[in-house]
Motif scaffolding. Structure first.
Motif, PDB file in Angstrom:
ATOM      1  N   PRO A 127       4.632  -4.352  -7.009  1.00  0.00           N
ATOM      2  CA  PRO A 127       3.479  -3.431  -7.023  1.00  0.00           C
ATOM      3  C   PRO A 127       3.923  -1.954  -7.291  1.00  0.00           C
ATOM      4  O   PRO A 127       5.229  -1.769  -6.888  1.00  0.00           O
ATOM      5  CB  PRO A 127       2.897  -3.738  -5.442  1.00  0.00           C
ATOM      6  N   GLU A 128       3.071  -1.209  -7.733  1.00  0.00           N
ATOM      7  CA  GLU A 128       3.462   0.217  -7.922  1.00  0.00           C
ATOM      8  C   GLU A 128       4.027   0.766  -6.934  1.00  0.00           C
ATOM      9  O   GLU A 128       3.541   0.810  -5.634  1.00  0.00           O
ATOM     10  CB  GLU A 128       1.824   0.832  -8.527  1.00  0.00           C
ATOM     11  N   HIS A 129       5.059   1.431  -6.968  1.00  0.00           N
ATOM     12  CA  HIS A 129       5.931   1.908  -6.022  1.00  0.00           C
ATOM     13  C   HIS A 129       6.467   3.533  -6.345  1.00  0.00           C
ATOM     14  O   HIS A 129       7.237   3.565  -7.245  1.00  0.00           O
ATOM     15  CB  HIS A 129       6.846   1.096  -5.414  1.00  0.00           C
ATOM     16  N   GLU A 130       6.280   4.569  -5.821  1.00  0.00           N
ATOM     17  CA  GLU A 130       6.812   5.729  -6.240  1.00  0.00           C
ATOM     18  C   GLU A 130       6.762   6.350  -7.587  1.00  0.00           C
ATOM     19  O   GLU A 130       7.388   7.143  -8.154  1.00  0.00           O
ATOM     20  CB  GLU A 130       8.135   5.792  -5.782  1.00  0.00           C
ATOM     21  N   THR A 131       5.813   5.535  -8.372  1.00  0.00           N
ATOM     22  CA  THR A 131       5.736   6.032  -9.709  1.00  0.00           C
ATOM     23  C   THR A 131       4.523   7.149  -9.849  1.00  0.00           C
ATOM     24  O   THR A 131       4.622   7.964 -10.962  1.00  0.00           O
ATOM     25  CB  THR A 131       5.366   4.948 -10.668  1.00  0.00           C
ATOM     26  N   ASP A 132       3.421   7.315  -9.038  1.00  0.00           N
ATOM     27  CA  ASP A 132       2.246   8.082  -9.107  1.00  0.00           C
ATOM     28  C   ASP A 132       2.806   9.510  -8.211  1.00  0.00           C
ATOM     29  O   ASP A 132       3.582   9.180  -7.170  1.00  0.00           O
ATOM     30  CB  ASP A 132       1.130   7.613  -8.498  1.00  0.00           C
ATOM     31  N   HIS A 133       2.407  10.582  -8.652  1.00  0.00           N
ATOM     32  CA  HIS A 133       2.661  11.729  -7.953  1.00  0.00           C
ATOM     33  C   HIS A 133       1.598  12.516  -7.761  1.00  0.00           C
ATOM     34  O   HIS A 133       0.524  12.519  -8.346  1.00  0.00           O
ATOM     35  CB  HIS A 133       3.912  12.270  -8.258  1.00  0.00           C
ATOM     36  N   GLU A 134       1.727  13.561  -6.860  1.00  0.00           N
ATOM     37  CA  GLU A 134       0.680  14.761  -6.772  1.00  0.00           C
ATOM     38  C   GLU A 134       0.234  15.295  -8.139  1.00  0.00           C
ATOM     39  O   GLU A 134       1.440  15.631  -8.793  1.00  0.00           O
ATOM     40  CB  GLU A 134       1.109  15.671  -5.771  1.00  0.00           C
ATOM     41  N   VAL A 205      -2.995  -6.252  -3.320  1.00  0.00           N
ATOM     42  CA  VAL A 205      -4.332  -6.743  -2.463  1.00  0.00           C
ATOM     43  C   VAL A 205      -3.964  -7.052  -1.121  1.00  0.00           C
ATOM     44  O   VAL A 205      -4.534  -6.609  -0.120  1.00  0.00           O
ATOM     45  CB  VAL A 205      -4.954  -7.782  -3.303  1.00  0.00           C
ATOM     46  N   LEU A 206      -2.903  -8.055  -1.128  1.00  0.00           N
ATOM     47  CA  LEU A 206      -2.354  -8.371   0.408  1.00  0.00           C
ATOM     48  C   LEU A 206      -1.908  -7.205   1.137  1.00  0.00           C
ATOM     49  O   LEU A 206      -2.177  -7.054   2.495  1.00  0.00           O
ATOM     50  CB  LEU A 206      -1.456  -9.483   0.297  1.00  0.00           C
ATOM     51  N   ASP A 207      -1.461  -6.216   0.477  1.00  0.00           N
ATOM     52  CA  ASP A 207      -0.985  -5.030   1.156  1.00  0.00           C
ATOM     53  C   ASP A 207      -2.313  -4.033   1.567  1.00  0.00           C
ATOM     54  O   ASP A 207      -1.749  -2.705   1.828  1.00  0.00           O
ATOM     55  CB  ASP A 207       0.167  -4.240   0.108  1.00  0.00           C
ATOM     56  N   GLY A 208      -3.230  -4.392   1.371  1.00  0.00           N
ATOM     57  CA  GLY A 208      -4.682  -3.431   1.717  1.00  0.00           C
ATOM     58  C   GLY A 208      -4.940  -2.597   0.327  1.00  0.00           C
ATOM     59  O   GLY A 208      -5.767  -1.788   0.489  1.00  0.00           O
ATOM     60  N   LYS A 212      -7.613  -0.060  -4.965  1.00  0.00           N
ATOM     61  CA  LYS A 212      -6.567   0.317  -6.156  1.00  0.00           C
ATOM     62  C   LYS A 212      -6.664  -0.596  -7.269  1.00  0.00           C
ATOM     63  O   LYS A 212      -6.762  -0.243  -8.401  1.00  0.00           O
ATOM     64  CB  LYS A 212      -5.168   0.236  -5.453  1.00  0.00           C
ATOM     65  N   MET A 213      -6.679  -2.030  -6.942  1.00  0.00           N
ATOM     66  CA  MET A 213      -6.925  -2.917  -7.955  1.00  0.00           C
ATOM     67  C   MET A 213      -8.055  -2.943  -8.792  1.00  0.00           C
ATOM     68  O   MET A 213      -8.158  -2.988  -9.983  1.00  0.00           O
ATOM     69  CB  MET A 213      -6.366  -4.540  -7.599  1.00  0.00           C
ATOM     70  N   LEU A 214      -9.177  -2.697  -7.904  1.00  0.00           N
ATOM     71  CA  LEU A 214     -10.389  -2.694  -8.738  1.00  0.00           C
ATOM     72  C   LEU A 214     -10.694  -1.384  -9.500  1.00  0.00           C
ATOM     73  O   LEU A 214     -11.090  -1.505 -10.686  1.00  0.00           O
ATOM     74  CB  LEU A 214     -11.676  -2.571  -7.615  1.00  0.00           C
ATOM     75  N   ASP A 215      -9.957  -0.290  -9.172  1.00  0.00           N
ATOM     76  CA  ASP A 215      -9.881   0.853  -9.734  1.00  0.00           C
ATOM     77  C   ASP A 215      -9.263   0.751 -11.325  1.00  0.00           C
ATOM     78  O   ASP A 215      -9.627   1.037 -12.255  1.00  0.00           O
ATOM     79  CB  ASP A 215      -9.272   2.069  -9.159  1.00  0.00           C
TER      80      ASP A 215
END
Ligand SMILES: Cc1ncc(C[n+]2csc(CCOP(=O)(O)OP(=O)(O)O)c2C)c(N)n1
Ligand SMILES: [Mg+2]
Length: 227
Positions: A127-134, A205-208, A212-215
């Protein structure tokens, strides 16, 4: 959720750039999704050049290459298709552009993400982790260095904004805010990649992260061919 907000699809921006750029333009492209859009949407004609680190994958090369190309071909239109991550890495080169008053056009494909790496992680099942930022306002940064710049956030402003940039007689930066969810779908997709992606989606999804996945799905369904 991004529902109801029009975001700029990078594919669209790249195709507009292709139409508006000079017949003998030199494009330099960053490693990341910029080189995917360049490879797919820039029309080769025998006079244009596209320079990138396609095989080696060095990051942040677009702007320094554009500087070299502009020195070598003073009269040609030189366009740097920079990723926001790439430009962030070698941002000082904007000062070089200004110092030598090089008419380089820096087009920042600003998705507030290390987009290519996010995709590489997803197909590996992560799952995406620390790749998106402000968000970062690169137009403001360029202006503070004395470079004329605009920030484009709406699809309806892409054509006029790029026209203005390309017509400008001097350095110019376009901060093009693109859809962070736009995935560069490869032409060939392996079973392992599908499995990895599904696994990453399930974990998200399991992580809530169902929103995000729908977007993500909503932003990319347009790429699925319809009869
Ligand atoms: C020196 C170096 N560090 C890291 C990478 C791995 N890498 C490849 S593309 C990329 C993301 C670049 O981000 P950005 O410029 O914003 O591109 P995009 O979002 O368009 O993919 C990274 C970190 C690399 N290729 N080279
Ligand atoms: Mg990016």
């Amino acid at each position: 959720m991004t529902l109801g907000r029009a975001t700029i699809h990078p594919e669209y921006a790249a195709s507009v750039l292709d139409e508006l750029a000079a017949g003998d333009a030199v494009f330099t492209v960053d490693t990341g999704v910029s080189n995917v859009w360049a490879a797919r949407y820039l029309t080769p004609n025998g006079r244009r050049r596209v320079i990138g680190s396609f095989l080696h994958g060095t990051m942040a090369n677009a702007l320094p290459r554009a500087i070299g190309a502009q020195f070598a071909y003073a009269g040609r239109q030189v366009i740097s298709m920079s990723g926001d991550g790439g430009l962030g890495m070698l941002m000082g080169e904007l000062l070089t552009v200004k110092l030598h008053d090089l008419p380089v056009k820096t087009i920042v494909i600003n998705n507030s993400s290390l987009g290519m790496v996010k995709l590489e992680m997803l197909v590996e099942g992560l799952p995406e982790h620390e790749t998106d930022h402000e968000p970062v306002d690169y137009a403001a940064i360029a202006r503070s260095a004395g470079i004329e710049a605009i920030r484009i956030e709406h699809p309806g402003d892409v054509v006029e904004g790029l026209k203005r940039a390309l017509a400008h007689d001097g350095p110019f930066l376009v901060d093009l805010v693109t859809d962070a969810n736009a995935l560069s779908i490869p032409p060939h997709i392996s079973a392992a990649q599908v499995k990895g992606f599904a696994f990453a989606a399930g974990r998200t999804v399991l992580d809530g992260g169902v929103g995000k996945m729908l977007d993500l799905a909503r932003a990319n369904l347009r790429n699925i061919p319809r009869p």
